[in-house]
Design an enzyme around this catalytic site. Sequence first.
Site, PDB file in Angstrom:
ATOM      1  N   ASP A   1      15.113 -22.445  79.125  1.00  0.00           N
ATOM      2  CA  ASP A   1      16.051 -22.499  80.246  1.00  0.00           C
ATOM      3  C   ASP A   1      17.414 -22.992  79.769  1.00  0.00           C
ATOM      4  OD1 ASP A   1      16.396 -22.607  83.367  1.00  0.00           O
ATOM      5  OD2 ASP A   1      17.217 -24.496  82.616  1.00  0.00           O
TER       6      ASP A   1
ATOM      7  N   TYR B   1      26.075 -24.873  79.396  1.00  0.00           N
ATOM      8  CA  TYR B   1      25.427 -25.707  78.380  1.00  0.00           C
ATOM      9  C   TYR B   1      26.007 -25.469  76.987  1.00  0.00           C
ATOM     10  CZ  TYR B   1      21.588 -26.385  81.788  1.00  0.00           C
ATOM     11  OH  TYR B   1      20.823 -26.675  82.883  1.00  0.00           O
TER      12      TYR B   1
ATOM     13  N   LYS C   1      22.465 -19.266  83.461  1.00  0.00           N
ATOM     14  CA  LYS C   1      23.024 -19.505  84.789  1.00  0.00           C
ATOM     15  C   LYS C   1      24.546 -19.449  84.742  1.00  0.00           C
ATOM     16  CE  LYS C   1      19.633 -23.299  84.963  1.00  0.00           C
ATOM     17  NZ  LYS C   1      19.691 -23.657  83.536  1.00  0.00           N
TER      18      LYS C   1
ATOM     19  N   HIS D   1      24.125 -21.111  89.369  1.00  0.00           N
ATOM     20  CA  HIS D   1      23.832 -22.482  88.932  1.00  0.00           C
ATOM     21  C   HIS D   1      23.963 -23.513  90.054  1.00  0.00           C
ATOM     22  CE1 HIS D   1      24.013 -25.096  85.033  1.00  0.00           C
ATOM     23  NE2 HIS D   1      23.352 -25.713  85.976  1.00  0.00           N
TER      24      HIS D   1
END
Length: 277
Positions: A47, A52, A77, A110
Amino acid sequence: MGSLTLQSTVKLSSGHLMPLLGLGVYQNYSAKGAVLDALKAGYRHVDSAQVYRNEAHVGEAVKESDVPREEVFLTTKCVSKTHGYESTLKGVDESLQKLGTDYIDLFLIHDAYSGTELRLQTYKALLESRDMGKIRTVGVSNYNIHHIEEIKAAGYELPAVNQIELHPFCQQRPIVDYCNKNGIVVQAYSPLVRAQRMDNPVLQAISKKHSHEPAQILIRWSLQKGLVVLPKSEQTARINSNAQVYDFELDETDMQQLDALDQGKDGAVTWNPVDIP
């Protein structure tokens, strides 16, 4: 629940299968090693997210592992600052390039901070990307009931997944009940409570009873709740131990004691932005 294994999956409304246990890579800016460790340990679900900044590392790990791409379930996301129709279409292509793959198994909105109009534009773009074969399944994250209802009101199909903060201390029961009734699979992020409640007396007692670590108890609780659970770790030993949750089962008393720890939204340890308009 005794039949659960590391390779157990749930069938999504899109028709695709998603492994129940995944590796979270939030704030892991060199995620390649962790993903390689996880794949070696038997995980088949990772994930990630655009924000990120580690999609490329995730993709490199999958390529360098001996696990075929089609056996790995990859999620990413798009965060609110990138929402909008054109920007989302562009973002999907950028994620595909960074991940080094022809398709993304699950693409989530997200968060819902961008407001109704941009949220719906983003959702439309993700559905179109799916129809073009770039995405297999479309879902959301940090969505409350009213956010999902706006998707329904706009005439779109419901998301297949809603990923929210979820653990015994923050169970988000109204959202979970709504998702269960509407065929939306719930994913639990921060299932280990960011290690902030490991000394809880109830958790410690159940841990001792089963001779398993508190983290393993928390993961097992999520699995027995029918949740898809996404523990995060960067340490090889932790990644391995987080997957060793299939040789025991929490009994009814254990589950009731853990259920009783719920503090509602006060138990959250992350941003948990489910109540924004």
